[in-house]
Write an enzyme that holds these catalytic residues in place. Structure first.
Site, mmCIF file in Angstrom:
data_model
loop_
_atom_site.group_PDB
_atom_site.id
_atom_site.type_symbol
_atom_site.label_atom_id
_atom_site.label_comp_id
_atom_site.label_asym_id
_atom_site.label_seq_id
_atom_site.Cartn_x
_atom_site.Cartn_y
_atom_site.Cartn_z
ATOM 1 N N HIS A 17 0.848 -1.202 0.000
ATOM 2 C CA HIS A 17 0.000 0.000 0.000
ATOM 3 C C HIS A 17 0.887 1.259 0.000
ATOM 4 C CE1 HIS A 17 -3.124 -2.556 2.365
ATOM 5 N NE2 HIS A 17 -3.621 -2.370 1.146
ATOM 6 N N LYS A 41 -16.531 -7.110 6.162
ATOM 7 C CA LYS A 41 -15.310 -7.772 6.626
ATOM 8 C C LYS A 41 -15.186 -7.642 8.137
ATOM 9 C CE LYS A 41 -12.616 -7.010 2.411
ATOM 10 N NZ LYS A 41 -11.390 -6.447 1.844
ATOM 11 N N ARG A 90 -2.203 -6.159 -8.341
ATOM 12 C CA ARG A 90 -1.088 -7.058 -8.066
ATOM 13 C C ARG A 90 -0.948 -8.115 -9.141
ATOM 14 N NH1 ARG A 90 -3.257 -7.636 -2.157
ATOM 15 N NH2 ARG A 90 -5.034 -7.188 -3.466
ATOM 16 N N SER A 129 -2.972 -7.685 3.104
ATOM 17 C CA SER A 129 -3.195 -7.526 4.546
ATOM 18 C C SER A 129 -3.601 -8.853 5.194
ATOM 19 C CB SER A 129 -4.266 -6.475 4.810
ATOM 20 O OG SER A 129 -3.872 -5.244 4.288
HETATM 21 P P1 ADP Z 1 -9.893 -3.469 -0.307
HETATM 22 O O1 ADP Z 1 -10.521 -4.183 0.839
HETATM 23 O O2 ADP Z 1 -10.676 -2.302 -0.802
HETATM 24 O O3 ADP Z 1 -9.394 -4.358 -1.416
HETATM 25 P P2 ADP Z 1 -7.182 -3.238 0.579
HETATM 26 O O4 ADP Z 1 -6.696 -2.501 1.776
HETATM 27 O O5 ADP Z 1 -7.052 -4.722 0.609
HETATM 28 O O6 ADP Z 1 -8.647 -2.759 0.360
HETATM 29 O O7 ADP Z 1 -6.455 -2.683 -0.717
HETATM 30 C C1 ADP Z 1 -6.608 -1.366 -1.157
HETATM 31 C C2 ADP Z 1 -5.996 -1.262 -2.546
HETATM 32 O O8 ADP Z 1 -4.598 -1.497 -2.482
HETATM 33 C C3 ADP Z 1 -6.546 -2.264 -3.557
HETATM 34 O O9 ADP Z 1 -6.625 -1.633 -4.809
HETATM 35 C C4 ADP Z 1 -5.493 -3.338 -3.583
HETATM 36 O O10 ADP Z 1 -5.483 -4.008 -4.835
HETATM 37 C C5 ADP Z 1 -4.239 -2.503 -3.399
HETATM 38 N N1 ADP Z 1 -3.138 -3.287 -2.850
HETATM 39 C C6 ADP Z 1 -3.152 -4.082 -1.752
HETATM 40 N N2 ADP Z 1 -1.955 -4.679 -1.558
HETATM 41 C C7 ADP Z 1 -1.147 -4.233 -2.582
HETATM 42 C C8 ADP Z 1 0.209 -4.501 -2.972
HETATM 43 N N3 ADP Z 1 0.969 -5.342 -2.307
HETATM 44 N N4 ADP Z 1 0.672 -3.867 -4.080
HETATM 45 C C9 ADP Z 1 -0.126 -3.030 -4.778
HETATM 46 N N5 ADP Z 1 -1.405 -2.760 -4.477
HETATM 47 C C10 ADP Z 1 -1.914 -3.345 -3.395
#
Ligand code: ADP
Length: 169
Positions: A17, A41, A90, A129
Site C-alpha cells: 500500500h 469484513k 497485483r 493484509s
Molecule cells: P480493499 O478491501 O478495498 O481491497 P485493501 O486494503 O485490501 O482494500 O487494498 C486497497 C488497494 O490497495 C486495492 O486496490 C489493492 O489491490 C491494493 N493493494 C493491496 N496490496 C497491494 C500490494 N501489495 N501492491 C499493490 N497494491 C496493493
C-alpha cells in the site's frame, strides 16, 4: 489542483500500500487515503486504529491526507472534490474485481469519478493484509511486509487477543 483518493480497508497498511501511496503522491497535488468502513469484513483493527497507522507511515509525505468514511466511496470523493480513484493491481486475479468496482463507481458518480490503476512493484506483488495477519497469528516474520511501527501495533493486537482467549479458557 489534481486531487485523488486512495480507498481501501488497510487492515493494516502494508509496504505494498505504502508503495502505491508514495507513487501516487508524486502524480497528484493531493492524495487522500480513505479507510472505508466495510461492514462485510471482520477487521483486526478498528477504523481509528487503521487511520492512526496510516497517518504515522505517511507523515513524511506532506501532500498525503488520511481520513475514514462510512458510506459510498463516490459520495466521499464528491465531498472532497476528487475525480480520480487510485487502486493497486497485483496480479490478474485482482483484475476482474477491480474492473467491476471501477465501472460501478463510474456509473454511481455519473462519470465524474475515474479509476487509475498502479501496478504493484514486483517485490510487493505477493503482499496483502490478510496474508500478513495470518502469518502474524502464527508468530511468523512480518518485518518485510509492514513498517516497524505497524509491526509493533500488530504484535500488540495479537497479544491482546491471545490474553483474552486465555482468560476465556
Ligand atoms: P480493499 O478491501 O478495498 O481491497 P485493501 O486494503 O485490501 O482494500 O487494498 C486497497 C488497494 O490497495 C486495492 O486496490 C489493492 O489491490 C491494493 N493493494 C493491496 N496490496 C497491494 C500490494 N501489495 N501492491 C499493490 N497494491 C496493493
Amino acid at each position: 489542483m489534481k486531487s485523488a483518493i486512495y480507498p481501501g480497508s488497510f487492515d493494516p497498511v502494508t509496504l505494498g500500500h505504502l508503495d502505491i501511496i508514495r507513487r501516487a503522491s508524486r502524480m497528484f497535488d493531493k492524495v487522500t487515503v480513505c479507510v472505508l468502513d466495510n461492514k462485510a469484513k471482520t477487521p483486526l483493527f478498528s477504523v481509528d486504529e487503521r487511520v492512526r497507522m496510516l497517518q504515522k507511515v505517511c507523515e513524511n509525505m506532506p501532500n498525503v491526507y488520511v481520513d475514514s468514511y462510512y458510506g459510498l466511496m463516490v459520495d466521499y470523493a464528491r465531498m472532497i472534490g476528487a475525480h480520480v480513484s487510485i487502486r493497486g493491481l497485483r496480479a490478474v486475479t485482482d483484475f476482474e474485481y477491480e474492473l467491476q468496482l471501477a465501472q460501478t463507481n463510474r456509473m454511481l458518480s455519473n462519470n465524474e469519478l475515474d479509476t487509475i490503476f498502479l501496478t504493484t512493484s514486483a517485490k510487493y506483488s505477493y503482499l496483502n493484509s490478510s496474508g500478513v495477519k495470518e502469518i502474524a497469528a502464527f508468530h511468523g516474520n512480518i518485518s518485510r511486509c509492514v513498517t516497524p511501527y505497524v509491526e509493533e501495533k500488530i504484535w500488540e493486537k495479537i497479544r491482546e487477543r491471545e490474553e483474552a482467549a486465555e482468560k476465556k479458557n
